[in-house]
Design a protein around this motif. Structure first.
Motif, PDB file in Angstrom:
ATOM      1  N   GLN A   1       1.592   6.229   6.229  1.00  0.00           N
ATOM      2  CA  GLN A   1       2.688   7.114   5.816  1.00  0.00           C
ATOM      3  C   GLN A   1       3.091   8.045   6.966  1.00  0.00           C
ATOM      4  O   GLN A   1       4.270   8.236   7.241  1.00  0.00           O
TER       5      GLN A   1
ATOM      6  N   LEU B   1       0.837  -1.206   0.000  1.00  0.00           N
ATOM      7  CA  LEU B   1       0.000   0.000   0.000  1.00  0.00           C
ATOM      8  C   LEU B   1       0.870   1.254   0.000  1.00  0.00           C
ATOM      9  O   LEU B   1       0.639   2.186  -0.772  1.00  0.00           O
ATOM     10  N   LEU B   2       1.896   1.266   0.826  1.00  0.00           N
ATOM     11  CA  LEU B   2       2.791   2.423   0.878  1.00  0.00           C
ATOM     12  C   LEU B   2       3.549   2.610  -0.430  1.00  0.00           C
ATOM     13  O   LEU B   2       3.868   3.743  -0.808  1.00  0.00           O
TER      14      LEU B   2
ATOM     15  N   ARG C   1      -3.603   4.462   3.851  1.00  0.00           N
ATOM     16  CA  ARG C   1      -2.243   4.723   3.356  1.00  0.00           C
ATOM     17  C   ARG C   1      -1.678   5.999   3.982  1.00  0.00           C
ATOM     18  O   ARG C   1      -0.527   6.019   4.429  1.00  0.00           O
TER      19      ARG C   1
END
Length: 150
Positions: free
Chosen positions: A145, A103-104, A141
């Motif tokens: 983050q 996802l990152l 996300r």
């Protein structure tokens, strides 16, 4: 401009983002085979119905059971369904580090559940849908983050 990242089928690129992807989640002191199992079960207040959905052999069967209107939906479902989905998706990506990394790795790409069968969770196939699953994924996300910044 960052290209759109479309996902839908578990077999396709970024299929891990699908709620049908085989990543169990631990929520409410139980193991759910997929985030789809958890989401569908939460439509009902009856613990027996929830357990039947949790024990479904596939996420497709869990989805079918969740759509069975012979079972009584919880009265507040429409007002809580997005928060229930957010809880399931966030748990999935927090509990599977490989998924969090995937996802990152999408950086700031718009995430779109591309399907013509759903205009609420997906894009409706033509981009006119709400794409709520994609929005939730982008929110998760952003949270990851922020947490992982040095």
């Amino acid at each position: 401009m960052t290209p759109l990242l479309r996902f839908y089928s578990v077999q396709d690129a970024y299929g891990e983002f699908s709620n049908f992807a085989p990543y169990p989640v631990f929520l409410d002191k139980k193991r759910w085979p997929t985030s789809e199992h958890y989401f569908q079960a939460q439509k009902f207040l009856d613990p027996k119905v929830q357990e039947r959905v949790r024990c479904a052999s596939t996420p497709l069967l869990a989805a079918r059971l969740g759509r069975d209107r012979r079972q009584k939906l919880r009265a507040d479902w429409e007002s809580v369904k997005v928060s229930v989905m957010r809880r399931a998706v966030e748990a999935k990506f927090r509990q599977h580090d490989d998924l969090a990394k995937l996802l990152l790795s999408t950086a700031d790409a718009p995430l779109i559940e591309h399907t013509d069968t759903d205009s609420f969770w997906g894009d409706g196939g033509d981009g006119s849908g709400k794409n709520m699953l994609g929005r939730i994924l982008m929110d998760v996300r952003t949270i990851l983050q922020t947490e992982r910044r040095p």
